[in-house]
Design an enzyme around this catalytic site. Structure first.
Site, short mmCIF file in Angstrom:
data_model
loop_
_atom_site.label_atom_id
_atom_site.label_comp_id
_atom_site.label_asym_id
_atom_site.label_seq_id
_atom_site.Cartn_x
_atom_site.Cartn_y
_atom_site.Cartn_z
N ARG A 46 -1.61 -6.15 -8.29
CA ARG A 46 -0.49 -7.04 -8.00
C ARG A 46 -0.34 -8.06 -9.12
O ARG A 46 0.55 -7.95 -9.94
CB ARG A 46 -0.71 -7.76 -6.66
CG ARG A 46 -0.44 -6.87 -5.47
CD ARG A 46 -0.98 -7.45 -4.22
NE ARG A 46 -2.41 -7.72 -4.37
CZ ARG A 46 -3.22 -8.07 -3.41
NH1 ARG A 46 -2.76 -8.22 -2.20
NH2 ARG A 46 -4.49 -8.28 -3.63
N HIS A 91 0.84 -1.21 0.00
CA HIS A 91 0.00 0.00 0.00
C HIS A 91 0.87 1.26 0.00
O HIS A 91 0.62 2.20 -0.74
CB HIS A 91 -0.88 0.06 1.27
CG HIS A 91 -1.97 -0.96 1.33
ND1 HIS A 91 -2.21 -1.73 2.44
CD2 HIS A 91 -2.91 -1.33 0.43
CE1 HIS A 91 -3.26 -2.52 2.23
NE2 HIS A 91 -3.69 -2.30 1.01
N LYS A 135 -18.33 -5.58 8.41
CA LYS A 135 -17.08 -6.35 8.54
C LYS A 135 -16.26 -5.82 9.72
O LYS A 135 -15.92 -4.64 9.74
CB LYS A 135 -16.26 -6.15 7.25
CG LYS A 135 -15.78 -7.44 6.61
CD LYS A 135 -15.28 -7.16 5.23
CE LYS A 135 -13.92 -7.79 4.98
NZ LYS A 135 -13.42 -7.42 3.65
N SER A 170 -3.12 -7.67 2.81
CA SER A 170 -3.47 -7.52 4.23
C SER A 170 -3.93 -8.86 4.80
O SER A 170 -3.58 -9.22 5.93
CB SER A 170 -4.60 -6.50 4.40
OG SER A 170 -4.16 -5.23 3.99
#
Ligand code: PNS
Length: 172
Positions: A90, A17, A41, A128
């Protein structure tokens, strides 16, 4: 003035990040890092903790601001006059989800463009969720997250597994 939003969950912020933030900050006038408040969440870190982490980690970047947001990303982008959404890419596996999100956002707000920044090669595998999984087993995530985040994660998992500390936090 080119204002961009870099949205995400940032639970927690990874070095991947930060790589995207630093590179995006060089190509736009102002970069607003948007931390999504998702009431459905519960993460490892609270929204406050995530925004504080990001503020501290981007303090050296004068054109970067960190804000929490809820609701639709395009509404948040409009509210801060941003015409650009930055997302890091990515691998190919990210592409389908990212493309779907970019097209959805474009159909909701045609004036907002999504720009993808390919991650640096050594952060390709860092996410993450992977970082949380590795840290939850007491293994080191050094190099994947900033040192301060690593310490905060260790504290979180230590508290969570305090009865099993000797199992989860050995020196391996
Ligand atoms: O770090 P993440 O979890 O991959 O980030 C996802 C995020 C926050 C960018 C995305 O879930 C989002 O924009 N949510 C806000 C709701 C929204 O705008 N949904 C429509 C587009 S998918």
């Amino acid at each position: 003035m080119n204002i961009a939003v870099y949205p995400g969950s940032f639970d927690p912020t990874t070095n991947g990040h930060l790589d995207v933030i630093e590179r995006a900050a060089k190509i736009v006038d102002k970069l607003i890092v948007g931390v999504l408040i998702n009431p459905n969440k519960t993460g490892l870190f609270t929204i406050d903790e995530r925004t504080q982490q990001l503020k501290m980690l981007t303090a050296h970047l004068p054109n970067v601001e960190v804000r929490a947001f809820s609701g639709l990303l395009v509404d948040f982008a409009r509210s801060v006059q941003a015409r650009i959404v930055i997302r890091g890419l990515r691998a190919v596996t990210d592409f389908e989800y990212e493309f779907q999100m970019a097209l959805t956002n474009r159909s909701l707000a045609g004036e907002i463009e999504t720009l993808f920044i390919p991650t640096s090669a050594h952060f390709m595998y860092v996410s993450s969720s992977m970082v949380k999984e590795v840290a939850s087993f007491g293994k080191s995530v050094e190099g994947m997250v900033p040192e301060t985040v690593q310490k905060q994660m260790e504290e979180k998992f230590r508290a969570k597994f305090k009865n099993k500390e000797e199992i989860f936090f050995n020196e391996n």
